[in-house]
Design a protein around this motif. Structure first.
Motif, PDB file in Angstrom:
ATOM      1  N   LEU A 277      42.925  35.382  36.616  1.00 19.91           N
ATOM      2  CA  LEU A 277      43.443  35.624  35.166  1.00 19.91           C
ATOM      3  C   LEU A 277      44.251  34.243  35.068  1.00 19.91           C
ATOM      4  O   LEU A 277      45.280  33.982  35.807  1.00 19.91           O
ATOM      5  CB  LEU A 277      44.160  36.712  34.592  1.00 19.91           C
ATOM      6  CG  LEU A 277      43.349  37.933  34.503  1.00 19.91           C
ATOM      7  CD1 LEU A 277      42.625  38.487  35.754  1.00 19.91           C
ATOM      8  CD2 LEU A 277      44.355  38.980  33.873  1.00 19.91           C
TER       9      LEU A 277
ATOM     10  N   THR B  43      44.378  43.632  34.685  1.00 19.32           N
ATOM     11  CA  THR B  43      43.446  43.199  35.723  1.00 19.32           C
ATOM     12  C   THR B  43      42.843  44.824  35.997  1.00 19.32           C
ATOM     13  O   THR B  43      41.722  44.804  36.015  1.00 19.32           O
ATOM     14  CB  THR B  43      44.193  42.800  36.993  1.00 19.32           C
ATOM     15  OG1 THR B  43      44.733  41.598  36.870  1.00 19.32           O
ATOM     16  CG2 THR B  43      43.152  42.481  38.330  1.00 19.32           C
TER      17      THR B  43
ATOM     18  N   TYR C 195      48.526  40.237  44.412  1.00 21.55           N
ATOM     19  CA  TYR C 195      48.632  39.330  43.225  1.00 21.55           C
ATOM     20  C   TYR C 195      49.539  38.034  43.705  1.00 21.55           C
ATOM     21  O   TYR C 195      50.572  38.021  43.853  1.00 21.55           O
ATOM     22  CB  TYR C 195      49.304  40.022  42.131  1.00 21.55           C
ATOM     23  CG  TYR C 195      48.336  41.198  41.551  1.00 21.55           C
ATOM     24  CD1 TYR C 195      47.530  40.982  40.368  1.00 21.55           C
ATOM     25  CD2 TYR C 195      48.441  42.272  42.131  1.00 21.55           C
ATOM     26  CE1 TYR C 195      46.758  41.839  39.767  1.00 21.55           C
ATOM     27  CE2 TYR C 195      47.381  43.129  41.692  1.00 21.55           C
ATOM     28  CZ  TYR C 195      46.635  43.318  40.571  1.00 21.55           C
ATOM     29  OH  TYR C 195      45.841  44.236  40.133  1.00 21.55           O
TER      30      TYR C 195
ATOM     31  N   CYS D 137      44.027  37.945  41.760  1.00 20.14           N
ATOM     32  CA  CYS D 137      43.937  39.326  41.657  1.00 20.14           C
ATOM     33  C   CYS D 137      42.933  39.895  42.971  1.00 20.14           C
ATOM     34  O   CYS D 137      41.773  39.715  42.722  1.00 20.14           O
ATOM     35  CB  CYS D 137      43.813  39.858  40.493  1.00 20.14           C
ATOM     36  SG  CYS D 137      44.295  39.007  39.175  1.00 20.14           S
TER      37      CYS D 137
ATOM     38  N   VAL E 166      39.237  34.781  31.985  1.00 20.05           N
ATOM     39  CA  VAL E 166      39.164  35.701  33.063  1.00 20.05           C
ATOM     40  C   VAL E 166      38.148  35.124  33.708  1.00 20.05           C
ATOM     41  O   VAL E 166      36.974  34.966  33.133  1.00 20.05           O
ATOM     42  CB  VAL E 166      39.207  37.235  32.654  1.00 20.05           C
ATOM     43  CG1 VAL E 166      38.682  37.848  34.005  1.00 20.05           C
ATOM     44  CG2 VAL E 166      40.053  37.628  31.848  1.00 20.05           C
TER      45      VAL E 166
ATOM     46  N   ARG F  60      49.099  42.872  36.305  1.00 18.64           N
ATOM     47  CA  ARG F  60      48.372  43.871  37.044  1.00 18.64           C
ATOM     48  C   ARG F  60      47.650  45.025  36.364  1.00 18.64           C
ATOM     49  O   ARG F  60      46.743  45.628  36.420  1.00 18.64           O
ATOM     50  CB  ARG F  60      49.317  44.519  38.097  1.00 18.64           C
ATOM     51  CG  ARG F  60      48.657  45.800  38.789  1.00 18.64           C
ATOM     52  CD  ARG F  60      49.484  46.100  40.086  1.00 18.64           C
ATOM     53  NE  ARG F  60      50.887  46.540  39.713  1.00 18.64           N
ATOM     54  CZ  ARG F  60      51.805  46.899  40.717  1.00 18.64           C
ATOM     55  NH1 ARG F  60      51.593  46.730  41.845  1.00 18.64           N
ATOM     56  NH2 ARG F  60      52.970  47.083  40.320  1.00 18.64           N
TER      57      ARG F  60
END
Length: 356
Positions: free
Chosen positions: A240, A183, A210, A306, A270, A180
């Motif tokens: 991710l 992100t 998530y 995400c 990513v 997190r």
């Protein structure tokens, strides 16, 4: 493929690919074979040698005094031209990445009956099994997975979180918290590279969703005839991916050519999801990607989808649609976006359904 809308929030039960691979078949069962779809043998290796997925260095993005401007330019080009990049110096330690990889490997090494303790239940995608299998004649991917909603904490269905291996839950909890943080940083720099400096977008990922999908791609006797995961783009904000192998299996489509992502120790892959494609008003594209498999080796990957906060509407950023710039996509609530995704026609483009 059946074109009637199917609710994709659950999946039919299908046999374990790992168990199939244990039997060392000489041929792949017909339901997994993809080379009859009209495009001939799947060109697994090599991918196009002149193309290489871009690298982005988070340490340079953070360093406002020296390298940030140049790295933001590279980030903008990576997202615009590729939709994917390998992120280094992201802040997650190699030991943290290795621990997560080891827990996933140990889970998939458990006997089938033990893994089935956390099998998907009817009406949900969560748990151990397969995703998006909606008909008995659908082609199957050459993988097994376990899919878990990790954040916010109240979304967790802990009865589907493995208690074996013993450290699995604790490791996944810690990993999701760390992901997190990464992100939020990535999304902050994405908005900067778009020139919109909108803190609301990156902050919305603090309260975001998530979901983590852990994949096992067993060895396959005919790797050129199957796919680990069929080509698709992600419906996330960003995705991710931690690759736990030392050989390539993930491929992205670039200029109509499939390009291998070479695994790099400590790097995270990513890729842009369709929510950021919408928010960027189509400047950044959610790329098509797939997984291919290996004849001799098993491969594991850990994929985090995400999403922004459920309170955030999904539409082009205001600063990208004013002063004569036309909005390419509709504005939807979070709930409308997901309803559209889970009740779509499987053979129609989801992103095209979001266009004005």
């Amino acid at each position: 493929m059946n074109s009637t809308p199917a609710n994709l929030e659950s999946s039919l039960s299908v046999p374990s690919v790992q168990e199939l691979a244990f039997q060392r078949p000489e041929k792949v069962p017909a339901r997994y074979i993809r080379d009859q779809d009209g495009d001939g043998i799947i060109a697994t290796y090599p991918s196009h040698p002149s193309l290489r997925v871009p690298f982005i260095d988070m340490a340079k993005l953070v360093n406002a005094d020296t390298h940030q401007k140049e790295e933001l330019r590279k980030l903008h080009l990576a997202c615009k031209d590729w939709g994917v990049f390998q992120l280094v110096n992201h802040g997650l330690s190699n030991s943290s990445l290795k621990n997560m990889g080891n827990q996933v490997k140990r889970f998939f090494e458990l006997p089938l009956q033990e893994k089935k303790r956390w099998a998907q239940r009817p009406g949900t995608l969560e748990g151990y099994g397969q995703a998006f299998v909606t008909s008995e004649d659908q082609k199957l991917d050459w993988n097994d997975m376990i899919f878990l909603k990790c954040l916010p904490i109240q979304n967790r269905k802990l009865d589907l979180w493995p208690q074996n291996p013993p450290e699995f839950r604790e490791t996944l909890e810690r990993y999701s918290e760390e992901i997190r943080e990464v992100t939020m940083s990535v999304v902050k720099f994405l908005t900067m590279s778009l020139g919109i400096q909108d803190k609301e977008i990156s902050e919305s990922f603090r309260e975001g969703l998530y979901d983590i999908r852990m994949n096992c791609y067993p060895p396959c006797p005919e790797p050129e005839r199957v796919l680990g995961i069929a080509p698709h783009a992600d419906n996330s904000g960003i995705t991710l991916l931690l690759d736990c192998a030392d050989f390539p299996g993930l491929q992205f489509l670039k200029d109509k050519k499939w390009v291998n992502v070479e695994p790099i120790e400590g790097a995270i892959v990513v890729n842009i999801g369709q929510i950021i494609e919408v928010m960027s008003n189509g400047i950044y594209k959610a790329p098509e990607h797939r997984a291919v498999v290996n004849k001799l080796k098993e491969r594991f990957s850990i994929v985090t989808f995400c999403y922004p906060s459920p309170h955030m509407d999904i539409g082009p950023a205001d600063k990208l649609t004013g002063e004569g710039k036309v909005a390419v996509f509709k504005k939807l609530t979070h709930a409308e976006y997901f309803r559209k995704f889970f009740n779509r026609d499987l053979d129609e483009s989801f992103i095209d359904s979001l266009r004005v």
